[in-house]
Write an enzyme that holds these catalytic residues in place. Structure first.
Site, PDB file in Angstrom:
ATOM      1  N   HIS A  67      22.179   2.569 -33.766  1.00 47.79           N
ATOM      2  CA  HIS A  67      23.283   2.690 -32.809  1.00 47.79           C
ATOM      3  C   HIS A  67      22.766   2.576 -31.383  1.00 47.79           C
ATOM      4  O   HIS A  67      21.696   3.084 -31.062  1.00 47.79           O
ATOM      5  CB  HIS A  67      24.007   4.034 -32.998  1.00 47.79           C
ATOM      6  CG  HIS A  67      24.903   4.040 -34.184  1.00 47.79           C
ATOM      7  ND1 HIS A  67      26.254   3.862 -34.092  1.00 47.79           N
ATOM      8  CD2 HIS A  67      24.634   4.164 -35.492  1.00 47.79           C
ATOM      9  CE1 HIS A  67      26.778   3.879 -35.294  1.00 47.79           C
ATOM     10  NE2 HIS A  67      25.810   4.060 -36.173  1.00 47.79           N
ATOM     11  N   GLN A  88      33.362   1.324 -26.869  1.00 45.54           N
ATOM     12  CA  GLN A  88      32.924   1.937 -25.614  1.00 45.54           C
ATOM     13  C   GLN A  88      33.929   1.649 -24.499  1.00 45.54           C
ATOM     14  O   GLN A  88      34.172   2.501 -23.641  1.00 45.54           O
ATOM     15  CB  GLN A  88      31.516   1.466 -25.246  1.00 45.54           C
ATOM     16  CG  GLN A  88      30.468   2.049 -26.187  1.00 45.54           C
ATOM     17  CD  GLN A  88      29.062   1.937 -25.661  1.00 45.54           C
ATOM     18  OE1 GLN A  88      28.813   1.996 -24.457  1.00 45.54           O
ATOM     19  NE2 GLN A  88      28.107   1.800 -26.573  1.00 45.54           N
ATOM     20  N   VAL A 120      25.178   9.769 -31.302  1.00 45.76           N
ATOM     21  CA  VAL A 120      26.229   9.001 -31.967  1.00 45.76           C
ATOM     22  C   VAL A 120      27.496   9.840 -32.009  1.00 45.76           C
ATOM     23  O   VAL A 120      27.480  10.992 -32.448  1.00 45.76           O
ATOM     24  CB  VAL A 120      25.819   8.584 -33.397  1.00 45.76           C
ATOM     25  CG1 VAL A 120      26.961   7.842 -34.089  1.00 45.76           C
ATOM     26  CG2 VAL A 120      24.564   7.719 -33.367  1.00 45.76           C
TER      27      VAL A 120
END
Length: 175
Positions: A67, A88, A120
């Site tokens: 990630h 995002q 995460v």
């Protein structure tokens, strides 16, 4: 997408379609493909979760290391996956002020220094304020706690990405 279509996919098609439901982990999709046929999207999702649950700690940590940092280098370079970019963006991480970006960068670095994998969180279920609050809070977790929490976040991301691919109506559709 109908489950009949999913179940009729060959290996390459399946990996092309589902290869990033777990960020940058097409190997997981390749393993899940062998569990066909799936009776529903829920069964498909369970197969992803079962595979992750079966991994040793190092495998789970490896998934987390795939990630990107939130609002980090990959975002600035434009090298995020399309899914991560959209997630995002939705969370407001693409429009941070210089001060917010600096604060997030410092928190990300401290987190990675502590846990040796990036923070995460399911960005689509949070906004920038809640992400910053969670990052500030979770950095105080034990390694075991944080590993479990982070994997739960990966599974939330997987759930939403599967819904994006299959459509919400298919989630309960049986074959």
């Amino acid at each position: 997408m109908e489950m009949q279509v999913v179940n009729s996919m060959n290996y390459e098609q399946f990996v092309d379609v589902f290869g990033n439901v777990i960020e940058k982990c097409p190997l997981i999709a390749a393993a899940v493909w062998t569990k066909r046929p799936f009776s529903s999207v829920s069964a498909l999702e369970k197969s992803f979760g079962d595979f992750i649950d079966s991994l040793p700690r190092s495998g789970k940590e490896g998934i987390l290391r795939c990630h990107p940092d939130l609002a980090g280098r990959d975002l600035l370079r434009g090298t995020l996956s399309a899914e991560s970019q959209a997630e995002q963006n939705r969370a407001g991480l693409t429009t941070l002020t210089a001060g917010q970006r600096s604060q997030l960068s410092e928190l990300n670095a401290a987190y990675k220094n502590t846990f040796h994998f990036p923070f995460v969180i399911c960005a689509r279920m949070n906004d920038r304020e809640s992400i910053m609050n969670q990052l500030s809070s979770r950095i105080h977790n034990s390694l075991e706690q944080e590993l479990q929490t982070s994997i739960k976040e990966v599974l939330k991301i997987c759930h939403l990405r599967l819904l994006d691919i299959t459509g919400p109506a298919a989630h309960t559709t049986k074959l």
